[in-house]
Design a protein around this motif. Structure first.
Motif, mmCIF file in Angstrom:
data_model
loop_
_atom_site.group_PDB
_atom_site.id
_atom_site.type_symbol
_atom_site.label_atom_id
_atom_site.label_comp_id
_atom_site.label_asym_id
_atom_site.label_seq_id
_atom_site.Cartn_x
_atom_site.Cartn_y
_atom_site.Cartn_z
ATOM 1 N N ASN A 41 0.844 -1.197 0.000
ATOM 2 C CA ASN A 41 0.000 0.000 0.000
ATOM 3 C C ASN A 41 0.877 1.244 0.000
ATOM 4 O OD1 ASN A 41 -3.035 0.688 0.634
ATOM 5 N ND2 ASN A 41 -1.811 2.216 1.695
ATOM 6 N N PRO B 242 -0.357 9.244 0.666
ATOM 7 C CA PRO B 242 0.285 10.442 1.222
ATOM 8 C C PRO B 242 -0.367 10.927 2.513
ATOM 9 C CG PRO B 242 -1.222 11.071 -0.533
ATOM 10 C CD PRO B 242 -1.339 9.574 -0.382
ATOM 11 N N SER C 284 -0.043 14.430 5.148
ATOM 12 C CA SER C 284 0.628 15.703 5.436
ATOM 13 C C SER C 284 0.503 16.125 6.895
ATOM 14 C CB SER C 284 0.106 16.811 4.507
ATOM 15 O OG SER C 284 -1.276 17.001 4.692
ATOM 16 N N PHE C 285 -0.222 15.345 7.699
ATOM 17 C CA PHE C 285 -0.060 15.506 9.140
ATOM 18 C C PHE C 285 1.187 14.688 9.467
ATOM 19 C CE2 PHE C 285 -4.844 16.257 10.032
ATOM 20 C CZ PHE C 285 -4.680 17.623 9.853
ATOM 21 N N GLY D 210 -0.297 11.783 11.406
ATOM 22 C CA GLY D 210 -1.659 11.826 11.926
ATOM 23 C C GLY D 210 -2.590 11.196 10.904
ATOM 24 N N SER E 210 -6.401 9.531 9.980
ATOM 25 C CA SER E 210 -7.802 9.275 10.330
ATOM 26 C C SER E 210 -8.056 7.777 10.184
ATOM 27 C CB SER E 210 -8.739 10.006 9.378
ATOM 28 O OG SER E 210 -8.390 11.356 9.305
ATOM 29 N N LYS F 49 -14.359 3.051 4.021
ATOM 30 C CA LYS F 49 -13.460 1.982 4.472
ATOM 31 C C LYS F 49 -12.476 2.528 5.502
ATOM 32 C CE LYS F 49 -9.643 1.987 2.223
ATOM 33 N NZ LYS F 49 -8.469 2.387 1.457
ATOM 34 N N LYS G 219 -8.693 3.305 6.759
ATOM 35 C CA LYS G 219 -7.477 3.614 6.003
ATOM 36 C C LYS G 219 -6.482 2.462 6.128
ATOM 37 C CE LYS G 219 -8.079 8.515 5.793
ATOM 38 N NZ LYS G 219 -7.572 9.797 5.363
ATOM 39 N N ASP G 220 -6.038 1.994 4.976
ATOM 40 C CA ASP G 220 -5.152 0.830 4.942
ATOM 41 C C ASP G 220 -3.829 1.101 5.655
ATOM 42 O OD1 ASP G 220 -7.046 -0.506 3.349
ATOM 43 O OD2 ASP G 220 -6.234 0.438 1.537
ATOM 44 N N THR G 221 -3.318 2.310 5.502
ATOM 45 C CA THR G 221 -1.998 2.617 6.062
ATOM 46 C C THR G 221 -1.979 2.373 7.568
ATOM 47 O OG1 THR G 221 -1.646 4.275 4.339
ATOM 48 C CG2 THR G 221 -0.223 4.406 6.283
ATOM 49 N N ALA H 299 -3.951 8.933 -3.722
ATOM 50 C CA ALA H 299 -4.713 9.404 -2.561
ATOM 51 C C ALA H 299 -6.205 9.087 -2.618
ATOM 52 C CB ALA H 299 -4.505 10.905 -2.372
ATOM 53 N N ALA H 300 -6.665 8.499 -3.728
ATOM 54 C CA ALA H 300 -8.081 8.103 -3.768
ATOM 55 C C ALA H 300 -8.297 6.935 -2.805
ATOM 56 C CB ALA H 300 -8.458 7.693 -5.188
ATOM 57 N N GLU H 301 -9.548 6.760 -2.396
ATOM 58 C CA GLU H 301 -9.839 5.708 -1.409
ATOM 59 C C GLU H 301 -9.951 4.346 -2.105
ATOM 60 O OE1 GLU H 301 -11.699 8.836 -0.110
ATOM 61 O OE2 GLU H 301 -9.850 8.956 1.043
ATOM 62 N N ARG I 195 2.404 21.069 1.402
ATOM 63 C CA ARG I 195 0.947 21.075 1.242
ATOM 64 C C ARG I 195 0.364 22.288 1.933
ATOM 65 N NH1 ARG I 195 -3.893 17.081 2.813
ATOM 66 N NH2 ARG I 195 -5.319 17.819 1.211
HETATM 67 C C1 LIG Z 1 -1.362 15.590 0.016
HETATM 68 C C2 LIG Z 1 -2.264 14.740 0.840
HETATM 69 C C3 LIG Z 1 -2.085 14.669 2.206
HETATM 70 C C4 LIG Z 1 -2.916 13.872 3.001
HETATM 71 N N1 LIG Z 1 -2.706 13.843 4.349
HETATM 72 C C5 LIG Z 1 -3.478 13.050 5.134
HETATM 73 C C6 LIG Z 1 -3.229 12.993 6.537
HETATM 74 O O1 LIG Z 1 -2.313 13.632 7.070
HETATM 75 N N2 LIG Z 1 -4.024 12.159 7.270
HETATM 76 C C7 LIG Z 1 -5.025 11.399 6.718
HETATM 77 O O2 LIG Z 1 -5.700 10.664 7.427
HETATM 78 N N3 LIG Z 1 -5.265 11.436 5.373
HETATM 79 C C8 LIG Z 1 -4.512 12.236 4.576
HETATM 80 N N4 LIG Z 1 -4.721 12.274 3.219
HETATM 81 C C9 LIG Z 1 -5.737 11.373 2.631
HETATM 82 C C10 LIG Z 1 -5.159 9.966 2.408
HETATM 83 O O3 LIG Z 1 -4.022 10.012 1.583
HETATM 84 C C11 LIG Z 1 -6.263 9.110 1.736
HETATM 85 O O4 LIG Z 1 -7.345 8.946 2.652
HETATM 86 C C12 LIG Z 1 -5.774 7.768 1.273
HETATM 87 O O5 LIG Z 1 -6.777 7.151 0.475
HETATM 88 C C13 LIG Z 1 -5.432 6.827 2.414
HETATM 89 O O6 LIG Z 1 -4.974 5.652 1.818
HETATM 90 P P1 LIG Z 1 -4.925 4.240 2.528
HETATM 91 O O7 LIG Z 1 -6.356 3.797 2.808
HETATM 92 O O8 LIG Z 1 -4.262 3.384 1.511
HETATM 93 O O9 LIG Z 1 -4.133 4.405 3.786
HETATM 94 C C14 LIG Z 1 -3.962 13.110 2.406
HETATM 95 C C15 LIG Z 1 -4.174 13.182 1.007
HETATM 96 C C16 LIG Z 1 -3.330 14.004 0.255
HETATM 97 C C17 LIG Z 1 -3.553 14.102 -1.237
#
Ligand SMILES: Cc1cc2nc3c(=O)[nH]c(=O)nc-3n(C[C@H](O)[C@H](O)[C@H](O)COP(=O)(O)O)c2cc1C
Length: 204
Positions: free
Chosen positions: A37, A40, A42-43, A57, A59, A65, A67-69, A96-98, A179
């Motif tokens: 996986n 991105p 930016s927290f 940081g 969510s 769904k 967040k996979d990360t 960054a799409a879900e 960002r």
């Molecule tokens: C530039 C950028 C910064 C982001 N920063 C955050 C963040 O700090 N925390 C967060 O929860 N989601 C953040 N997101 C949204 C996640 O990248 C997005 O929810 C992503 O689909 C999560 O992927 P995952 O389910 O594979 O973890 C950011 C998106 C972008 C484009």
């Protein structure tokens, strides 16, 4: 204007509009089943250098769904943070799409997953800086269902040779992306130096 965060519709946009610019961590992780996986965040920031510590940081929910990360980091205790630079900014955004958990965002973004040395999550070959990390702890924010602050220790940092000289990083070559709020980003072209003052009043 006075803003009470608990009673202000859309406060998240105000907060992310004033705490700027934020660095972007491109985080690669692997699920317990071995699915790679990449996303991105930016927290993100560095918090200490001994032990070398970064925070993210995240969510818990991405709408439909989890967040996979965050799930992957909690399951495996490992991840890699790559620095987002100009050349990979659009690739970063494309991840960054879900996407469902079984999607490999390296493929979506056309990026190369390079094996790490100490963790299972891969490096982003196109990024000039990759940090192999192990999870220190996840600090729950709020009632424990919304956000987790990931505290990670850097086990190994990979820095492309042309951007480092001794201990000095050449930011003109690194070209980090910052960002701002929402879909706005900034470059780091306009830099200047300001020498930190010394306190000289100890009286001896
Ligand atoms: C530039 C950028 C910064 C982001 N920063 C955050 C963040 O700090 N925390 C967060 O929860 N989601 C953040 N997101 C949204 C996640 O990248 C997005 O929810 C992503 O689909 C999560 O992927 P995952 O389910 O594979 O973890 C950011 C998106 C972008 C484009």
């Amino acid at each position: 204007m006075r803003i009470d965060p608990k009673n202000f519709e859309g406060f998240n946009r105000v907060l992310t509009g004033v705490v700027v610019p934020r660095p972007i961590a491109f985080v690669s992780s692997v699920s317990a089943d071995g699915i790679v996986n990449l996303a991105p965040f930016s927290f993100f920031n560095a918090m200490a250098y001994d032990p070398a510590t970064i925070v993210l940081g995240i969510s818990r929910s991405a709408g439909w769904k989890a967040k996979d990360t965050l799930a992957n980091i909690e399951a495996t205790g490992e991840f890699v943070v790559s620095v987002v630079v100009d050349d990979i900014a659009e690739a970063m955004n494309s991840t960054a799409a879900e996407f469902p958990a079984d999607v490999d965002e390296f493929e979506i973004a056309g990026l190369t997953a390079k094996p790490s040395e100490l963790v299972r999550a891969p490096l982003v070959a196109e990024s000039p800086v990759n940090m192999e990390c192990k999870l220190n702890q996840v600090v729950e924010i709020g009632d424990g269902t919304n956000h987790g602050i990931v505290i990670g220790e850097i086990l190994l940092m990979h820095v492309r040779d042309d951007i480092i000289n001794g201990h000095r990083i050449n930011h003109r070559r690194l070209k980090p992306v910052g960002r701002l709020a929402g879909n706005m980003y900034c470059k780091t072209d306009d830099v200047y130096e300001m020498v930190r003052p010394q306190y000289d009043g100890r009286g001896d």
